[in-house]
Write an enzyme that holds these catalytic residues in place. Sequence first.
Site, PDB file in Angstrom:
ATOM      1  N   ARG A 180      17.983   5.357  -1.934  1.00  5.72           N
ATOM      2  CA  ARG A 180      19.159   4.520  -2.253  1.00  5.72           C
ATOM      3  C   ARG A 180      20.125   5.260  -3.151  1.00  5.72           C
ATOM      4  O   ARG A 180      19.694   6.009  -4.024  1.00  5.72           O
ATOM      5  CB  ARG A 180      18.736   3.286  -3.053  1.00  5.72           C
ATOM      6  CG  ARG A 180      17.876   2.337  -2.349  1.00  5.72           C
ATOM      7  CD  ARG A 180      17.800   1.030  -3.129  1.00  5.72           C
ATOM      8  NE  ARG A 180      16.719   0.244  -2.584  1.00  5.72           N
ATOM      9  CZ  ARG A 180      15.565   0.068  -3.201  1.00  5.72           C
ATOM     10  NH1 ARG A 180      15.359   0.578  -4.390  1.00  5.72           N
ATOM     11  NH2 ARG A 180      14.623  -0.639  -2.604  1.00  5.72           N
ATOM     12  N   GLU A 304      -6.822   6.662  -9.329  1.00  5.06           N
ATOM     13  CA  GLU A 304      -7.053   6.710  -7.874  1.00  5.06           C
ATOM     14  C   GLU A 304      -7.189   8.176  -7.438  1.00  5.06           C
ATOM     15  O   GLU A 304      -6.230   8.935  -7.521  1.00  5.06           O
ATOM     16  CB  GLU A 304      -5.837   6.055  -7.218  1.00  5.06           C
ATOM     17  CG  GLU A 304      -6.034   5.630  -5.809  1.00  5.06           C
ATOM     18  CD  GLU A 304      -4.842   4.783  -5.324  1.00  5.06           C
ATOM     19  OE1 GLU A 304      -4.438   3.828  -6.016  1.00  5.06           O
ATOM     20  OE2 GLU A 304      -4.308   5.113  -4.263  1.00  5.06           O
TER      21      GLU A 304
HETATM   22  P1  FAD Z   1      -9.530  -4.451   5.744  1.00  7.43           P
HETATM   23  O1  FAD Z   1      -8.968  -5.045   4.515  1.00  7.43           O
HETATM   24  O2  FAD Z   1     -10.075  -3.069   5.671  1.00  7.43           O
HETATM   25  O3  FAD Z   1     -10.662  -5.432   6.289  1.00  7.43           O
HETATM   26  C1  FAD Z   1     -11.590  -5.057   7.301  1.00  7.43           C
HETATM   27  C2  FAD Z   1     -12.919  -5.706   6.943  1.00  7.43           C
HETATM   28  O4  FAD Z   1     -13.827  -5.510   8.041  1.00  7.43           O
HETATM   29  C3  FAD Z   1     -13.560  -5.070   5.722  1.00  7.43           C
HETATM   30  O5  FAD Z   1     -13.832  -6.056   4.738  1.00  7.43           O
HETATM   31  C4  FAD Z   1     -14.851  -4.448   6.268  1.00  7.43           C
HETATM   32  O6  FAD Z   1     -15.933  -4.527   5.373  1.00  7.43           O
HETATM   33  C5  FAD Z   1     -15.106  -5.307   7.508  1.00  7.43           C
HETATM   34  N1  FAD Z   1     -15.930  -4.614   8.508  1.00  7.43           N
HETATM   35  C6  FAD Z   1     -15.690  -3.387   9.053  1.00  7.43           C
HETATM   36  N2  FAD Z   1     -16.669  -3.088   9.934  1.00  7.43           N
HETATM   37  C7  FAD Z   1     -17.536  -4.147   9.936  1.00  7.43           C
HETATM   38  C8  FAD Z   1     -18.745  -4.414  10.633  1.00  7.43           C
HETATM   39  N3  FAD Z   1     -19.296  -3.535  11.483  1.00  7.43           N
HETATM   40  N4  FAD Z   1     -19.374  -5.603  10.400  1.00  7.43           N
HETATM   41  C9  FAD Z   1     -18.877  -6.498   9.513  1.00  7.43           C
HETATM   42  N5  FAD Z   1     -17.725  -6.272   8.834  1.00  7.43           N
HETATM   43  C10 FAD Z   1     -17.060  -5.117   9.040  1.00  7.43           C
HETATM   44  N6  FAD Z   1      -0.399  -3.187   1.683  1.00  7.43           N
HETATM   45  C11 FAD Z   1       0.673  -3.824   1.146  1.00  7.43           C
HETATM   46  O7  FAD Z   1       1.318  -4.628   1.827  1.00  7.43           O
HETATM   47  N7  FAD Z   1       1.043  -3.589  -0.159  1.00  7.43           N
HETATM   48  C12 FAD Z   1       0.393  -2.726  -0.967  1.00  7.43           C
HETATM   49  O8  FAD Z   1       0.762  -2.546  -2.133  1.00  7.43           O
HETATM   50  C13 FAD Z   1      -0.744  -2.028  -0.412  1.00  7.43           C
HETATM   51  N8  FAD Z   1      -1.432  -1.161  -1.170  1.00  7.43           N
HETATM   52  C14 FAD Z   1      -2.494  -0.502  -0.625  1.00  7.43           C
HETATM   53  C15 FAD Z   1      -3.175   0.401  -1.433  1.00  7.43           C
HETATM   54  C16 FAD Z   1      -4.264   1.089  -0.923  1.00  7.43           C
HETATM   55  C17 FAD Z   1      -4.995   2.071  -1.800  1.00  7.43           C
HETATM   56  C18 FAD Z   1      -4.678   0.866   0.427  1.00  7.43           C
HETATM   57  C19 FAD Z   1      -5.836   1.631   0.995  1.00  7.43           C
HETATM   58  C20 FAD Z   1      -3.996  -0.034   1.234  1.00  7.43           C
HETATM   59  C21 FAD Z   1      -2.902  -0.733   0.711  1.00  7.43           C
HETATM   60  N9  FAD Z   1      -2.214  -1.672   1.473  1.00  7.43           N
HETATM   61  C22 FAD Z   1      -1.117  -2.309   0.933  1.00  7.43           C
HETATM   62  C23 FAD Z   1      -2.632  -1.992   2.861  1.00  7.43           C
HETATM   63  C24 FAD Z   1      -3.605  -3.199   2.919  1.00  7.43           C
HETATM   64  O9  FAD Z   1      -4.782  -2.875   2.215  1.00  7.43           O
HETATM   65  C25 FAD Z   1      -3.913  -3.506   4.379  1.00  7.43           C
HETATM   66  O10 FAD Z   1      -2.748  -3.857   5.072  1.00  7.43           O
HETATM   67  C26 FAD Z   1      -4.904  -4.659   4.586  1.00  7.43           C
HETATM   68  O11 FAD Z   1      -5.926  -4.677   3.651  1.00  7.43           O
HETATM   69  C27 FAD Z   1      -5.506  -4.515   5.964  1.00  7.43           C
HETATM   70  O12 FAD Z   1      -6.314  -5.619   6.276  1.00  7.43           O
HETATM   71  P2  FAD Z   1      -7.386  -5.488   7.448  1.00  7.43           P
HETATM   72  O13 FAD Z   1      -7.989  -6.848   7.599  1.00  7.43           O
HETATM   73  O14 FAD Z   1      -6.791  -4.846   8.635  1.00  7.43           O
HETATM   74  O15 FAD Z   1      -8.458  -4.420   6.915  1.00  7.43           O
END
Ligand code: FAD
Length: 380
Positions: A180, A304
């Site tokens: 920006r 981190e």
């Molecule tokens: P996940 O949250 O990974 O959930 C998947 C779940 O499936 C997990 O709990 C896992 O244990 C479970 N699972 C996997 N395999 C199995 C299995 N075989 N049996 C049973 N359970 C299983 N997004 C933002 O919008 N703002 C932010 O500031 C931001 N900061 C972030 C910072 C970091 C360090 C990271 C890594 C990500 C960040 N994100 C942020 C992104 C955000 O974390 C994701 O968009 C969101 O958590 C994704 O959700 P999900 O359900 O796809 O995955």
Amino acid sequence: MTPEGDRHSRYDYLVVGCGLYGSTFARLATDAGLRCLVIDKRDHIGGNCHTTSREGIHVHTYGAHIFHTSNSAVWAFMQRFAAFNNYVNSPKAIAGGKLYSLPFNMNTFHELWQVITPEQARLKIDSQRFRGEPSNLEEQALSLVGTDIYNTLIRDYTAKQWGRHPRELPAFIIKRLPLRFTFNNNYFNDRYQGIPIGGYTALFEKLLSGIELRLNTDYLADRAHFDGLARRVVYTGCIDEFFGHDLGRLDYRSLDFEHTVIETENHQGNAVINYCDASVPYTRTIEHKHFESVPSDVTVLTHEFPRDGGANRIPYYPVNSPDNQRTFNLYRQRAEAISTHIFGGRLSEYKYMDMHVVVEAAMNRFRSEQKLAARADATI
Ligand code: FAD
Ligand code: UDP
């Protein structure tokens, strides 16, 4: 798998993973009168959004999570489960012992070059920009902001974060950051932004309320059993793991989080500080109390540390290199051929997805499920 359309299954949906994708999908299905079982191999809800309470402060277990979106439907959906505060993310960056503002804006340009007007800043950037079609992160960054910012704030941070040179990374990663020519330190351009008051875990408790949930339960450890429970499966784990890695492992970047309680009221004066020098082993420090302005004499700090992914590490960031993308496309083709399963979320779609993108994707997917069901009913 119980044949699709078998109305005698115990559940309509088995949802594997109670992160944001799985929980959103399960909520919408439950609200529509469908029977869901949600399982997660972890011992807590919320996936990577999970928070724990320490010293009265909500600690973001897996790194800072700031909710932001411009999608009114997504924002309205989230409001059902928590009130959000008016937190605006304005991280600072430290490089070479100096403090800089993020994202790249007039404050940053002034701190770097002492320029005062947007025109001066544009001239400075123009004099050092890469002028071609960017084909990787380095060229993209050089094309957007020029060499000074790239060398000071991007090159080494990115190499630390991703474990490879910015030339080996896709351009889209850096396109996330706003650029920006105003004095505006808001990290996001979205219309809505905030942190759920009370923490994400409380939000997920409401999101999942009334839905059957089993934690410490790994779907892949007994797939046949779980498949037999439901008409359809929503799988949100790693797509390569689902197929036993038989086409090879997809690379993920992992992280270690070190949480420390410090006996001071205010340690760093901001929720997020980035460390851009290669000599500092971590990328960010998070001081959680600043997300919710918690008054207390102690504070909780998280460092981190980026790490290589691997069999025993939590996968956080998909590494979308051309090789990985090719392998993922093959897995995806196979996944699409399994009519009983829905593959969604960051790990199944092997995609860098923010929270609002995940919620929107789950909403869209549920909507298309309803259309399919309506069509099937019409043909009976
Ligand atoms: P996940 O949250 O990974 O959930 C998947 C779940 O499936 C997990 O709990 C896992 O244990 C479970 N699972 C996997 N395999 C199995 C299995 N075989 N049996 C049973 N359970 C299983 N997004 C933002 O919008 N703002 C932010 O500031 C931001 N900061 C972030 C910072 C970091 C360090 C990271 C890594 C990500 C960040 N994100 C942020 C992104 C955000 O974390 C994701 O968009 C969101 O958590 C994704 O959700 P999900 O359900 O796809 O995955
Ligand atoms: N980035 C950087 N320096 C910074 C902040 C970000 O070079 O101080 C780059 C880095 O490549 C990072 C990308 O921008 O992976 C996206 O940053 P963001 O803060 O969105 O990362 P996330 O919160 O998703 O880890």
